[in-house]
Design an enzyme around this catalytic site. Structure first.
Site, PDB file in Angstrom:
ATOM      1  N   TYR A   1       0.808  -1.207   0.000  1.00  0.00           N
ATOM      2  CA  TYR A   1       0.000   0.000   0.000  1.00  0.00           C
ATOM      3  C   TYR A   1       0.857   1.281   0.000  1.00  0.00           C
ATOM      4  O   TYR A   1       1.783   1.421   0.785  1.00  0.00           O
ATOM      5  CB  TYR A   1      -0.968   0.010   1.199  1.00  0.00           C
TER       6      TYR A   1
ATOM      7  N   ASP B   1       1.559   1.921   7.340  1.00  0.00           N
ATOM      8  CA  ASP B   1       0.135   1.657   7.083  1.00  0.00           C
ATOM      9  C   ASP B   1      -0.003   0.295   6.413  1.00  0.00           C
ATOM     10  O   ASP B   1       0.462   0.089   5.293  1.00  0.00           O
ATOM     11  CB  ASP B   1      -0.417   2.768   6.164  1.00  0.00           C
TER      12      ASP B   1
ATOM     13  N   HIS C   1      -2.951  -0.982   5.724  1.00  0.00           N
ATOM     14  CA  HIS C   1      -4.134  -0.800   4.872  1.00  0.00           C
ATOM     15  C   HIS C   1      -5.079  -1.997   4.944  1.00  0.00           C
ATOM     16  O   HIS C   1      -5.589  -2.467   3.911  1.00  0.00           O
ATOM     17  CB  HIS C   1      -3.724  -0.484   3.426  1.00  0.00           C
TER      18      HIS C   1
ATOM     19  N   GLU D   1      -0.514   1.146  11.478  1.00  0.00           N
ATOM     20  CA  GLU D   1      -1.860   1.587  11.105  1.00  0.00           C
ATOM     21  C   GLU D   1      -2.682   0.505  10.406  1.00  0.00           C
ATOM     22  O   GLU D   1      -2.166  -0.218   9.556  1.00  0.00           O
ATOM     23  CB  GLU D   1      -1.699   2.789  10.166  1.00  0.00           C
TER      24      GLU D   1
HETATM   25  C1  GCO Z   1      -3.936   7.036   4.539  1.00  0.00           C
HETATM   26  C2  GCO Z   1      -4.776   6.241   3.635  1.00  0.00           C
HETATM   27  C3  GCO Z   1      -5.321   6.875   2.408  1.00  0.00           C
HETATM   28  C4  GCO Z   1      -6.440   6.113   1.749  1.00  0.00           C
HETATM   29  C5  GCO Z   1      -7.225   6.960   0.833  1.00  0.00           C
HETATM   30  C6  GCO Z   1      -8.351   6.189   0.180  1.00  0.00           C
HETATM   31  O1  GCO Z   1      -3.653   8.170   4.198  1.00  0.00           O
HETATM   32  O2  GCO Z   1      -3.596   6.515   5.570  1.00  0.00           O
HETATM   33  O3  GCO Z   1      -4.898   4.948   3.936  1.00  0.00           O
HETATM   34  O4  GCO Z   1      -4.341   7.252   1.530  1.00  0.00           O
HETATM   35  O5  GCO Z   1      -5.934   5.032   1.032  1.00  0.00           O
HETATM   36  O6  GCO Z   1      -7.705   8.038   1.569  1.00  0.00           O
HETATM   37  O7  GCO Z   1      -9.053   6.990  -0.709  1.00  0.00           O
HETATM   38 MG    MG Z   2      -4.322   4.689   6.012  1.00  0.00          MG
END
Ligand code: GCO
Ligand code: MG
Length: 417
Positions: free
Chosen positions: A174, A221, A223, A247
């Site tokens: 991600y 992150d 995700h 995260e």
């Molecule tokens: C973050 C995110 C975002 C999301 C996005 C989806 O900033 O931690 O996970 O980048 O992926 O807002 O539209």
């Molecule tokens: Mg995020």
């Protein structure tokens, strides 16, 4: 004739809402939706963030067709009543479309309240408990070397907190670029493998601790792509690298397992950008599964519910890390930093560096300076919308859809983005 939608008290001042419109603009290519609420007082209007970039047309229609007629003729100072009216008249509550529409109204009404009082919104909420919000930005790359090079660039610019994301084949890992396939014999050659990701990620952080200054705080992150056991495995594997937070280890469907993950490791767990109801976010805070709550403010219904979440977080010893990516309008970013400076529960703020076109469309857009975000001192949010400039950047049906559909496992199964 009695007006069913009118509240049963006489407004303190004879100020009325005359128009409510959703405006969509994409100065960075990402659809940003804001709501503009105008009044009968010349020059008195407010702006609120209603950005649900993947489904922006639904929010636009919701605001223009279902909400505007409820609010026209009402007193803009009754923020709580007007936003509850929108929620309750739909009978079924919550969800990102409804909540973004409510947020657009809620934040626009707070903007109007600030302009009427001649005060920034942070003062209406009780005033500052800190000067500014420390932010984190995203470093990413195809390789460990590229990711750390990107982090060094951010550190050079003054960031003390950086989120590290490294490519893994298929879907990028991600936040990092897509890299060529590594599964030539699989049904889906360009797949993304959680096992592979688990193997590579600790190596990234080991290298980061070797190469980056020791006082730099590191974040990551996931995700929402792991199972509870894999999440525990990753948290434990990352312990030696002292992350500021890890995260979204689990998808929302498995949030009831978060306490287990959190208890298994001292690494702080940050969750919440996918909350689409105030009560779900409140339960995350009270449920013992998160160290930081990071709801997307417009997705839980705006500033009013987010302020309540910040207060709840303060009580439960949870810190805030409001979601602040590029699919937040500059008005939404201003709401985030407002919450940051008024709340003792503040943890960190995700930052986004807007392009110059966005600054043209939204005069007053905040800039991160040496890693810090400071709210405007102008009345309301202190941010305007140039509608002529906004019209130069029409939105398209979302590119985010294509990105979200792009992650499949090597066996071909669709993965959560
Ligand atoms: C973050 C995110 C975002 C999301 C996005 C989806 O900033 O931690 O996970 O980048 O992926 O807002 O539209
Ligand atoms: Mg995020």
């Amino acid at each position: 004739m009695t007006d069913t939608f009118a509240n049963p008290w006489t407004p303190r001042e004879d100020i009325r809402i005359t128009s409510v419109r959703a405006i969509t603009t994409a100065p960075e290519g990402t659809a940003l939706v804001v709501v503009k609420v105008e009044t009968n007082v010349p020059g008195l209007y407010g702006l609120g963030c209603a950005t649900f970039t993947q489904r922006w047309k639904a929010v636009e229609t919701f605001v223009n067709e279902h909400v505007a007629h409820l609010l026209i003729g009402r007193y803009p100072g009754d923020i709580g009543d007007l936003t509850r009216l929108i929620a309750f008249t739909g009978y079924w509550r919550g969800g990102p479309v409804t909540n973004n529409a409510i947020s657009g109204i809620d934040q626009a009404l707070w903007d109007i309240a600030g302009k009427r009082a001649g005060m920034p919104v942070y003062e209406l909420l009780g005033g500052k408990v800190r000067a500014a919000a420390d932010t984190y930005l995203h470093a990413s790359g195809r390789t460990i070397d590229e990711t750390l090079g990107d982090a060094e660039r951010l550190i050079e610019e003054g960031q003390r907190f950086v989120r590290l994301q490294q490519s893994t084949p298929g879907g990028g890992g991600y936040g990092a670029p897509r890299v060529p396939t590594e599964y030539p014999d699989a049904p889906y050659r360009d797949g993304w493998s959680a096992r592979d990701y688990l193997r590579r990620t600790p190596a990234l952080f080991e290298a980061a601790r070797d190469r980056l200054p020791a006082n730099i705080e590191l974040l990551h992150d996931v995700h929402s792509r792991l199972t509870p056991k894999d999440a525990i495995w990753l948290a434990r594997a990352l312990e030696p690298y002292r992350l500021f937070f890890l995260e979204d280890v689990l998808p929302p469907e498995h949030w009831d397992r978060l306490p287990e993950v959190r208890a298994a490791s001292p690494l702080p767990i940050a969750v919440g950008e996918l909350t689409t109801s105030f009560t779900d976010a409140a339960r995350l805070i009270s449920g013992g599964g998160v160290d930081l709550i990071r709801s997307h403010v417009s997705d839980v219904g705006g500033l009013t519910p987010a302020k309540k979440l910040a207060d709840l977080a303060e009580v439960f010893g949870v810190r805030t890390a409001w979601h602040g990516p590029g699919d937040t309008s500059p008005i939404g970013a201003a709401a985030n930093v407002t919450l940051d400076v008024v709340s003792p529960a503040f943890g960190i703020q995700e930052g986004h560096v807007y392009n110059e076109a966005t600054h043209d469309v939204f005069p007053g857009t905040l800039r991160i300076v040496d890693g810090w975000l400071t709210p405007n001192d102008a009345p309301g949010w202190g941010i305007d919308l140039d509608e002529v400039a906004a019209a130069r950047y029409p939105a398209e049906l979302s590119g985010h859809d294509a990105w979200a559909a792009g992650v499949r496992r090597p066996d071909g199964a669709l993965e959560a983005p």
